[in-house]
Design a protein around this motif. Structure first.
Motif, mmCIF file in Angstrom:
data_model
loop_
_atom_site.group_PDB
_atom_site.id
_atom_site.type_symbol
_atom_site.label_atom_id
_atom_site.label_comp_id
_atom_site.label_asym_id
_atom_site.label_seq_id
_atom_site.Cartn_x
_atom_site.Cartn_y
_atom_site.Cartn_z
ATOM 1 N N ALA A 267 1.266 30.652 -2.665
ATOM 2 C CA ALA A 267 2.180 29.525 -2.461
ATOM 3 C C ALA A 267 3.280 29.529 -3.522
ATOM 4 O O ALA A 267 4.469 29.402 -3.213
ATOM 5 N N ARG A 268 2.884 29.705 -4.765
ATOM 6 C CA ARG A 268 3.880 29.673 -5.847
ATOM 7 C C ARG A 268 4.882 30.807 -5.730
ATOM 8 O O ARG A 268 6.081 30.631 -5.943
ATOM 9 N N THR A 269 4.370 31.990 -5.418
ATOM 10 C CA THR A 269 5.269 33.141 -5.374
ATOM 11 C C THR A 269 6.207 33.038 -4.170
ATOM 12 O O THR A 269 7.394 33.347 -4.274
ATOM 13 N N LEU A 270 5.678 32.571 -3.040
ATOM 14 C CA LEU A 270 6.543 32.388 -1.869
ATOM 15 C C LEU A 270 7.617 31.339 -2.149
ATOM 16 O O LEU A 270 8.782 31.509 -1.763
ATOM 17 N N GLN A 271 7.228 30.267 -2.829
ATOM 18 C CA GLN A 271 8.217 29.224 -3.137
ATOM 19 C C GLN A 271 9.280 29.761 -4.091
ATOM 20 O O GLN A 271 10.470 29.439 -3.973
ATOM 21 N N SER A 272 8.840 30.604 -5.011
ATOM 22 C CA SER A 272 9.808 31.211 -5.933
ATOM 23 C C SER A 272 10.746 32.154 -5.175
ATOM 24 O O SER A 272 11.960 32.182 -5.411
ATOM 25 N N MET A 273 10.184 32.917 -4.222
ATOM 26 C CA MET A 273 11.025 33.809 -3.409
ATOM 27 C C MET A 273 11.998 33.000 -2.551
ATOM 28 O O MET A 273 13.153 33.390 -2.366
ATOM 29 N N GLN A 274 11.513 31.876 -2.043
ATOM 30 C CA GLN A 274 12.383 31.004 -1.233
ATOM 31 C C GLN A 274 13.573 30.537 -2.069
ATOM 32 O O GLN A 274 14.723 30.565 -1.627
ATOM 33 N N ALA A 275 13.266 30.135 -3.310
ATOM 34 C CA ALA A 275 14.334 29.632 -4.189
ATOM 35 C C ALA A 275 15.335 30.744 -4.523
ATOM 36 O O ALA A 275 16.516 30.480 -4.728
ATOM 37 N N ARG A 276 14.855 31.988 -4.577
ATOM 38 C CA ARG A 276 15.724 33.105 -4.943
ATOM 39 C C ARG A 276 16.401 33.740 -3.731
ATOM 40 O O ARG A 276 17.242 34.620 -3.886
ATOM 41 N N GLY A 277 15.981 33.339 -2.537
ATOM 42 C CA GLY A 277 16.616 33.878 -1.332
ATOM 43 C C GLY A 277 16.014 35.175 -0.834
ATOM 44 O O GLY A 277 16.602 35.835 0.022
#
Lengths: 199, 183
Positions: free
Chosen positions: B51-61
């Motif tokens: 969840a955390r890594t996906l959210q971080s990827m989402q924020a980075r595009g």
């Protein structure tokens, strides 16, 4: 009902590494490393408990409230059976959920009283790291539908019904796709990044 | 309730998402907390890491591996440091990955008229499939696809000796539209 899932991947022992009761006993005796270890282990379960019941932002507040109460009990020597600290923590979560005592003032007081800051929660969570590029490599191998379901679940934090409506499939299908995708990601993440297979 | 790590991950998902039967919840929670304290609930760590890594990827595009021109515009407006690269399928080269940037955005010109579906395949030079990337996002009129990835993944990929194949499906079936050796 004890699952054998841990045995399936091999249990990761920590630096504390001794029996749980000993770790808790040392935490009760004031050993801060042992206390951190107890918190590190319990926080993900507390967070899952909260996430089942609350929206993400409220769930994180709940998890912090519950962990502070566990810590309060440890430092107050109120855990009489160290080996039962997991049940004790679950009891705290259930009581907290019943009370819905998400009172900001009380939380701030407790945080201040026990000297916990956001940085402490980062310490409890600091093992929760995935290599972004590794997940990216694995994620790109999912089908578009799987990527949509995983993204809607974990990034947009949507319920299954709106995901199903958006993808024109049933909610039970969303659940099945998510389970298969999680298994595929887990399997992929256990291997090296795919590009590293050709060096 | 099923057992094994993937079943444990699925059970946790059912629990968190409210799909576990109410009658099973109490015993599930007892077991989950006990295993968490014993450091024997790997599904908890997996779910939270994911969840955390996906959210971080989402924020980075970078949570969308393939972009169309509208996604490219969003990425470029996001403030991330993006290095753009044009990959000529007929004469593939390795992008310059030195210096300071966060995201590599690769434009690959491809004739997409009539194409309904696109997949990419990465193989070793001797033909072993390393990965398949299904369902590439595209808009036929753009006649190009856009791959988006983190700098670290781009650097890892650039070191690999591979052959990339792009497969299209149209009314006439599946056909190879590009084959690009690298490395």
């Amino acid at each position: 009902m004890r699952s054998d899932s841990a045995a399936a991947v091999g249990s990761v022992k920590t630096s504390v590494g001794d029996a749980v009761g000993d770790t808790v006993s040392r935490a009760l005796a004031g050993d801060r490393d042992a206390e951190t270890e107890v918190c590190r282990r319990l926080l993900p379960a507390i967070r899952a408990f909260a996430r089942r019941r609350l929206r993400p932002a409220a769930a994180e507040d709940f998890a912090q409230d519950a962990l502070v109460l566990v810590l309060e009990a440890l430092r107050g020597q109120r855990v009489r059976e160290p080996e039962r600290v997991a049940s004790f923590a679950l009891g705290i979560c259930r009581n907290l959920a019943r009370e819905r005592a998400r009172n900001g003032e009380r939380r701030r007081e407790l945080l201040a009283q026990f000297g916990l800051t956001d940085a402490d929660f980062i310490v409890f969570d600091n093992h929760l790291e995935l290599r972004r590029e590794h997940l990216e490599d694995c994620f790109s191998q999912l089908t578009e539908r799987s990527r949509d379901v995983i993204r809607a679940t974990f990034c947009d934090e949507e319920d299954d019904a709106p995901i199903a409506a958006k993808l024109a499939i049933s909610a039970s299908n969303v659940r099945v796709i998510r389970h298969r995708s999680l298994a595929a990601l887990r399997t992929c993440l256990e291997k090296p990044i795919s590009w590293e297979g050709s060096r | 309730m099923k057992h094994g790590i993937d079943d444990a991950i699925a059970n946790l998902d059912d629990y968190v998402r409210g799909h576990l039967p109410e009658g099973d919840v109490d015993s599930y929670e007892e077991d989950l907390f006990a295993r968490a304290l014993d450091d024997e609930a790997p599904e908890l760590g997996f779910r939270q890491q994911l969840a955390r890594t996906l959210q971080s990827m989402q924020a980075r595009g970078t949570v969308r591996p393939w972009l169309t021109e509208s996604g490219v515009a969003e990425l470029l407006a996001s403030g991330m440091s993006v290095r753009r690269f044009e990959l000529d399928p007929a004469n593939p080269t390795i992008p310059d990955l030195e210096g300071d940037f966060e995201i590599l955005l690769t434009r690959i010109p491809v004739a997409l008229e009539g194409v309904k579906h696109l997949d990419a395949e990465i193989l070793t030079p001797d033909g072993h499939v390393l990965k398949v990337m299904p369902d590439i996002a595209f808009v036929p009129s753009e006649n190009a696809i856009y791959a988006c990835c983190e700098r670290e993944l781009a650097r890892t990929a650039a070191k690999a000796k591979v052959v990339s194949r792009l497969w299209a499906r149209d009314d006439h079936g599946r056909r190879l539209v590009a084959e690009m050796p690298s490395g």
